[in-house]
Design an enzyme around this catalytic site. Structure first.
Site, PDB file in Angstrom:
ATOM      1  N   HIS A 150       4.365 -14.502   1.226  1.00  0.00           N
ATOM      2  CA  HIS A 150       5.125 -13.325   0.664  1.00  0.00           C
ATOM      3  C   HIS A 150       5.359 -12.123   1.536  1.00  0.00           C
ATOM      4  O   HIS A 150       4.379 -12.169   2.563  1.00  0.00           O
ATOM      5  CB  HIS A 150       4.682 -13.128  -0.888  1.00  0.00           C
ATOM      6  CG  HIS A 150       3.491 -12.494  -0.927  1.00  0.00           C
ATOM      7  ND1 HIS A 150       3.203 -11.012  -0.602  1.00  0.00           N
ATOM      8  CD2 HIS A 150       2.340 -13.004  -1.253  1.00  0.00           C
ATOM      9  CE1 HIS A 150       1.951 -10.877  -0.779  1.00  0.00           C
ATOM     10  NE2 HIS A 150       1.329 -11.958  -1.317  1.00  0.00           N
ATOM     11  N   CYS A 181      -3.389 -15.346  -0.854  1.00  0.00           N
ATOM     12  CA  CYS A 181      -2.228 -15.329  -0.486  1.00  0.00           C
ATOM     13  C   CYS A 181      -1.919 -15.197   0.815  1.00  0.00           C
ATOM     14  O   CYS A 181      -2.811 -14.219   1.492  1.00  0.00           O
ATOM     15  CB  CYS A 181      -1.128 -14.732  -1.444  1.00  0.00           C
ATOM     16  SG  CYS A 181      -0.686 -15.188  -2.958  1.00  0.00           S
TER      17      CYS A 181
END
Length: 200
Positions: A160, A176
């Site tokens: 992301h 992440c």
């Protein structure tokens, strides 16, 4: 709604919540809406970002098939493998010690300016949290998210964007993979759902 997000609430949310979702930002959130928006919307790399973390085409070091995303957590690079022995290399931020992960997944879904939704277990522990944080420049998931799935199930790990570009090249998240917003927009446009992802 995007304009009304209180960043003090965001800071508390991020610190308490992103660990469960597999994503966590650093403790140094932008303290003003203007700072978050400026970081999210800029189209240039921070001047302090080393050139190795800026997007460039390189000889493919991965040996994987074209279309594969390969994340080298040691060097903080993400490669999008291209034909003819080439790859696009991007700088990324990765999971800090104890929160990293390796293995294979696929891009199971993609989202522009993704919302963040606390899971039910977290809402039970923290009833003060909103049911949803709208996507936008102030949202720590940034401009785009690629949701990583394994065996048909969401792993809760994402590739992301970020409104904290200074974290690129660092190991600061709970697993992440974060990218400069305009880099994740570029990757998003080039990557279909179903693309293979290898994390090393």
């Amino acid at each position: 709604m995007r304009g009304s997000v209180n960043l003090s609430v965001v800071a508390a949310l991020v610190a308490a919540c992103f660990a469960l979702a597999g994503c966590e930002t650093s403790s140094s959130l932008n303290t003003s809406s203007g700072g978050a928006i400026a970081a999210a919307m800029t189209r240039s790399y921070p001047s302090a970002l080393p050139s190795e973390y800026r997007k460039q085409e390189v000889s493919d070091p991965t040996g994987e098939a074209p279309g594969t995303i390969v994340i080298d957590t040691a060097t903080k690079h993400l490669y999008l493998v291209e034909p003819n022995g080439r790859a696009l290399r991007y700088g990324v931020g990765v999971g800090r010690e104890g929160f990293g992960w390796t293995g294979e997944a696929v891009v199971g879904a993609k989202q522009e300016w993704p919302d963040w939704v606390p899971p039910p277990e977290m809402l039970q522990r923290r009833p003060d949290l909103p049911l949803r944080m709208a996507g936008g420049p102030e949202n720590p998931l940034g401009a785009r998210a690629l949701y990583l799935h394994r065996n048909g199930r969401d792993t809760l790990f994402r590739i992301h964007g970020t409104n904290e570009p200074h974290t690129i090249g660092q190991a600061m998240s709970s697993g992440c993979i974060r990218m400069i917003n305009f880099d994740v927009e570029d990757l998003y446009a080039r990557t279909p759902v179903g693309a293979r992802v290898v994390v090393r």
